[in-house]
Design a protein around this motif. Structure first.
Motif, PDB file in Angstrom:
ATOM      1  N   VAL A   1      -4.424  71.974  16.644  1.00  0.00           N
ATOM      2  CA  VAL A   1      -3.779  70.831  16.360  1.00  0.00           C
ATOM      3  C   VAL A   1      -3.923  70.127  15.048  1.00  0.00           C
ATOM      4  O   VAL A   1      -5.033  70.154  14.563  1.00  0.00           O
ATOM      5  CB  VAL A   1      -4.312  69.832  17.342  1.00  0.00           C
ATOM      6  N   GLY A   2      -3.145  69.700  14.447  1.00  0.00           N
ATOM      7  CA  GLY A   2      -3.042  69.183  13.299  1.00  0.00           C
ATOM      8  C   GLY A   2      -2.556  67.658  13.071  1.00  0.00           C
ATOM      9  O   GLY A   2      -1.875  67.493  14.346  1.00  0.00           O
ATOM     10  N   PHE A   3      -3.149  66.829  12.366  1.00  0.00           N
ATOM     11  CA  PHE A   3      -2.595  65.397  12.409  1.00  0.00           C
ATOM     12  C   PHE A   3      -1.868  65.114  11.170  1.00  0.00           C
ATOM     13  O   PHE A   3      -2.259  65.595  10.063  1.00  0.00           O
ATOM     14  CB  PHE A   3      -3.895  64.561  12.615  1.00  0.00           C
ATOM     15  N   VAL A   4      -1.070  64.039  11.213  1.00  0.00           N
ATOM     16  CA  VAL A   4      -0.191  63.565   9.755  1.00  0.00           C
ATOM     17  C   VAL A   4       0.004  61.797  10.077  1.00  0.00           C
ATOM     18  O   VAL A   4       0.322  61.817  11.474  1.00  0.00           O
ATOM     19  CB  VAL A   4       1.042  64.269   9.736  1.00  0.00           C
ATOM     20  N   ASP A   5      -0.303  61.247   9.092  1.00  0.00           N
ATOM     21  CA  ASP A   5       0.108  59.722   9.427  1.00  0.00           C
ATOM     22  C   ASP A   5       1.466  59.415   8.817  1.00  0.00           C
ATOM     23  O   ASP A   5       1.560  59.901   7.648  1.00  0.00           O
ATOM     24  CB  ASP A   5      -0.840  58.839   8.817  1.00  0.00           C
ATOM     25  N   LEU A   6       2.376  58.764   9.594  1.00  0.00           N
ATOM     26  CA  LEU A   6       3.891  58.737   8.982  1.00  0.00           C
ATOM     27  C   LEU A   6       3.833  57.103   8.722  1.00  0.00           C
ATOM     28  O   LEU A   6       3.485  56.149   9.638  1.00  0.00           O
ATOM     29  CB  LEU A   6       4.609  58.906   9.965  1.00  0.00           C
TER      30      LEU A   6
ATOM     31  N   GLU B   1      -3.176  60.824  29.601  1.00  0.00           N
ATOM     32  CA  GLU B   1      -3.507  60.756  28.383  1.00  0.00           C
ATOM     33  C   GLU B   1      -2.785  59.469  27.842  1.00  0.00           C
ATOM     34  O   GLU B   1      -3.231  58.800  26.835  1.00  0.00           O
ATOM     35  CB  GLU B   1      -3.388  61.731  27.533  1.00  0.00           C
ATOM     36  N   GLY B   2      -1.745  59.093  28.302  1.00  0.00           N
ATOM     37  CA  GLY B   2      -0.973  57.857  27.688  1.00  0.00           C
ATOM     38  C   GLY B   2      -0.505  58.213  26.467  1.00  0.00           C
ATOM     39  O   GLY B   2      -0.641  57.389  25.551  1.00  0.00           O
ATOM     40  N   ILE B   3       0.136  59.262  26.116  1.00  0.00           N
ATOM     41  CA  ILE B   3       0.779  59.823  24.958  1.00  0.00           C
ATOM     42  C   ILE B   3       2.219  60.634  25.363  1.00  0.00           C
ATOM     43  O   ILE B   3       2.448  60.899  26.047  1.00  0.00           O
ATOM     44  CB  ILE B   3      -0.157  60.853  24.342  1.00  0.00           C
ATOM     45  N   TRP B   4       2.820  60.261  24.243  1.00  0.00           N
ATOM     46  CA  TRP B   4       4.349  60.893  24.139  1.00  0.00           C
ATOM     47  C   TRP B   4       3.959  62.456  23.734  1.00  0.00           C
ATOM     48  O   TRP B   4       3.183  62.881  22.938  1.00  0.00           O
ATOM     49  CB  TRP B   4       5.277  60.204  23.332  1.00  0.00           C
ATOM     50  N   VAL B   5       5.069  63.253  24.321  1.00  0.00           N
ATOM     51  CA  VAL B   5       4.978  64.633  24.063  1.00  0.00           C
ATOM     52  C   VAL B   5       6.276  65.124  23.626  1.00  0.00           C
ATOM     53  O   VAL B   5       7.203  64.908  24.758  1.00  0.00           O
ATOM     54  CB  VAL B   5       4.249  65.490  25.052  1.00  0.00           C
ATOM     55  N   HIS B   6       6.476  65.779  22.652  1.00  0.00           N
ATOM     56  CA  HIS B   6       7.753  66.787  22.216  1.00  0.00           C
ATOM     57  C   HIS B   6       7.604  68.222  22.719  1.00  0.00           C
ATOM     58  O   HIS B   6       6.775  68.713  21.861  1.00  0.00           O
ATOM     59  CB  HIS B   6       8.374  66.334  21.171  1.00  0.00           C
ATOM     60  N   ILE B   7       7.945  68.681  23.844  1.00  0.00           N
ATOM     61  CA  ILE B   7       8.014  70.185  24.110  1.00  0.00           C
ATOM     62  C   ILE B   7       8.979  70.535  23.317  1.00  0.00           C
ATOM     63  O   ILE B   7      10.176  70.661  23.510  1.00  0.00           O
ATOM     64  CB  ILE B   7       8.013  70.327  25.582  1.00  0.00           C
ATOM     65  N   GLY B   8       8.678  71.553  22.353  1.00  0.00           N
ATOM     66  CA  GLY B   8       9.579  72.167  21.254  1.00  0.00           C
ATOM     67  C   GLY B   8      10.782  72.802  22.043  1.00  0.00           C
ATOM     68  O   GLY B   8      11.964  72.656  21.681  1.00  0.00           O
ATOM     69  N   SER B   9      10.348  73.741  22.983  1.00  0.00           N
ATOM     70  CA  SER B   9      11.460  74.185  23.956  1.00  0.00           C
ATOM     71  C   SER B   9      10.750  74.911  24.842  1.00  0.00           C
ATOM     72  O   SER B   9       9.367  75.422  24.770  1.00  0.00           O
ATOM     73  CB  SER B   9      12.552  74.984  23.083  1.00  0.00           C
TER      74      SER B   9
ATOM     75  N   GLY C   1      -4.097  70.639  24.308  1.00  0.00           N
ATOM     76  CA  GLY C   1      -3.655  69.922  23.041  1.00  0.00           C
ATOM     77  C   GLY C   1      -3.270  68.735  23.072  1.00  0.00           C
ATOM     78  O   GLY C   1      -3.307  67.790  22.270  1.00  0.00           O
ATOM     79  N   VAL C   2      -2.674  68.124  24.393  1.00  0.00           N
ATOM     80  CA  VAL C   2      -2.540  66.816  24.489  1.00  0.00           C
ATOM     81  C   VAL C   2      -3.626  65.825  24.452  1.00  0.00           C
ATOM     82  O   VAL C   2      -3.689  64.900  23.852  1.00  0.00           O
ATOM     83  CB  VAL C   2      -1.817  66.765  25.941  1.00  0.00           C
ATOM     84  N   ALA C   3      -4.668  66.546  25.082  1.00  0.00           N
ATOM     85  CA  ALA C   3      -5.889  65.637  24.977  1.00  0.00           C
ATOM     86  C   ALA C   3      -6.509  65.487  23.745  1.00  0.00           C
ATOM     87  O   ALA C   3      -7.106  64.677  23.356  1.00  0.00           O
ATOM     88  CB  ALA C   3      -6.921  66.437  26.021  1.00  0.00           C
ATOM     89  N   GLN C   4      -6.556  66.790  22.676  1.00  0.00           N
ATOM     90  CA  GLN C   4      -6.729  66.738  21.651  1.00  0.00           C
ATOM     91  C   GLN C   4      -6.107  65.710  20.917  1.00  0.00           C
ATOM     92  O   GLN C   4      -6.490  65.051  19.799  1.00  0.00           O
ATOM     93  CB  GLN C   4      -6.751  67.931  20.801  1.00  0.00           C
ATOM     94  N   ALA C   5      -4.824  65.571  20.753  1.00  0.00           N
ATOM     95  CA  ALA C   5      -3.708  64.618  20.169  1.00  0.00           C
ATOM     96  C   ALA C   5      -4.239  63.214  20.553  1.00  0.00           C
ATOM     97  O   ALA C   5      -4.428  62.228  19.631  1.00  0.00           O
ATOM     98  CB  ALA C   5      -2.440  64.923  20.450  1.00  0.00           C
ATOM     99  N   ARG C   6      -4.459  63.069  21.681  1.00  0.00           N
ATOM    100  CA  ARG C   6      -4.800  61.635  22.272  1.00  0.00           C
ATOM    101  C   ARG C   6      -6.265  61.157  21.633  1.00  0.00           C
ATOM    102  O   ARG C   6      -6.554  59.900  21.070  1.00  0.00           O
ATOM    103  CB  ARG C   6      -4.819  61.442  23.532  1.00  0.00           C
ATOM    104  N   ALA C   7      -7.093  62.140  21.605  1.00  0.00           N
ATOM    105  CA  ALA C   7      -8.315  61.799  21.096  1.00  0.00           C
ATOM    106  C   ALA C   7      -8.346  61.751  19.575  1.00  0.00           C
ATOM    107  O   ALA C   7      -9.425  60.790  19.023  1.00  0.00           O
ATOM    108  CB  ALA C   7      -9.479  62.915  21.476  1.00  0.00           C
ATOM    109  N   GLY C   8      -7.484  62.346  19.004  1.00  0.00           N
ATOM    110  CA  GLY C   8      -7.281  62.072  17.675  1.00  0.00           C
ATOM    111  C   GLY C   8      -6.494  60.797  17.135  1.00  0.00           C
ATOM    112  O   GLY C   8      -6.394  60.811  15.940  1.00  0.00           O
TER     113      GLY C   8
END
Length: 286
Positions: free
Chosen positions: A258-263, A76-84, A25-32
């Motif tokens: 993985v889903g994406f949203v622009d803020l 991947e050079g991305i931040w991650v929030h592990i929900g818990s 998921g981290v890799a997919q998020a970065r690629a997206g």
């Protein structure tokens, strides 16, 4: 604009398999193009048989899921929030664990931790009975942290039902709040969307809620519907659940993924100017 990614999971009883799913998921998020990935509550292990699951719960230093995700974030050079994650607490005489969220930066460093405050101790009309406090110790600290998406406030699942926490996060002027979850199906159908939208409106902030979805290895079923909600309460992303129902957003699909949203940071200022509830708030004496 800043892009966030939400990982909807069907976490099982094998931490190695769950770690692999998050790393993917981290890799997919970065690629997206996302600056940050959000995962659900109990991303590393979900097992209602506590004796079996307890044999796999480790301290932070020994937790293989946390280690794998930190390395993936750095790579991947991305931040991650592990929900818990379920975390062993070596300093607790009672042997209780923590239900702990982690915010990890793009260097793999832990920037914040939050222990779930409110324990899910309920008996549902369906016959489901849960006693989270038997195994987990409640946290007592409100946590915010600066991220590439803005100031992030932390909560976990059942916390969503307790307004005092979100009043505190609103006073901290959070730009977004994470509410990762493993909601049951009955409570999800009744209250999930309602509560998430209300928290976004009262804090005039984005709410990002990565969720567990579907039938798990331990026999439980979770509601899904990972959400991204804007400060006006509009649903920007709904990833659906086992019942389908994902209504909008990139990545709405019903199952794990993985889903994406622009803020848009300007949207926060716009809503707070139009409806200045944070500025108008009064402290009610007890």
């Amino acid at each position: 604009m800043a892009r966030a990614a939400l990982l909807q999971m069907t976490t099982g009883i094998d931490p190695q398999a769950n770690a692999a799913a998050i790393v993917d998921g981290v890799a997919q998020a970065r690629a997206g193009g996302a600056a940050m990935l959000f995962t659900p509550e109990m991303s590393g292990l979900l097992d209602r048989k506590r004796e079996r699951g307890g044999r796999l719960i480790r301290t932070e230093e020994e937790d293989l899921v946390l280690g794998a995700v930190r390395e993936a974030a750095r790579r991947e050079g991305i931040w991650v929030h592990i929900g818990s994650l379920a975390v062993a607490c070596a300093d607790r005489a009672d042997g209780k664990w923590a239900n702990r969220a982690f915010v990890i930066d793009d260097k793999g460093e832990i920037r914040a931790r939050y222990d779930k405050m409110h324990m899910f101790d309920v008996d549902l009309a369906t016959g489901e009975s849960w006693r989270e406090s038997n195994a987990y110790a409640a946290g007592d600290e409100v946590v915010t942290v600066e991220t590439p998406l803005g100031r992030l406030g932390l909560a976990i699942c059942y916390d969503v039902r307790f307004p005092a926490l979100f009043e505190a996060l609103g006073r901290a002027r959070c730009d977004l709040i994470a509410i990762p979850a493993a909601f049951t199906v009955p409570t999800g159908k009744a209250h999930w969307h309602l509560l998430q939208r209300a928290r976004a409106v009262e804090a005039s902030a984005y709410v990002l809620s990565a969720a567990q979805a579907g039938l798990h290895e331990d026999g439980r079923e979770t509601y899904g519907h990972s959400l991204a909600i804007d400060p006006w309460g509009e649903v920007l992303l709904d990833m659906g659940g086992a019942d389908g129902g994902g209504t909008r957003g990139e990545g709405a699909q019903g199952g794990a993924g993985v889903g994406f949203v622009d803020l848009d940071p300007a949207r926060i200022a716009e809503v707070r100017k139009q409806l200045p509830s944070l500025a108008n708030r009064r402290i009610i004496a007890k």
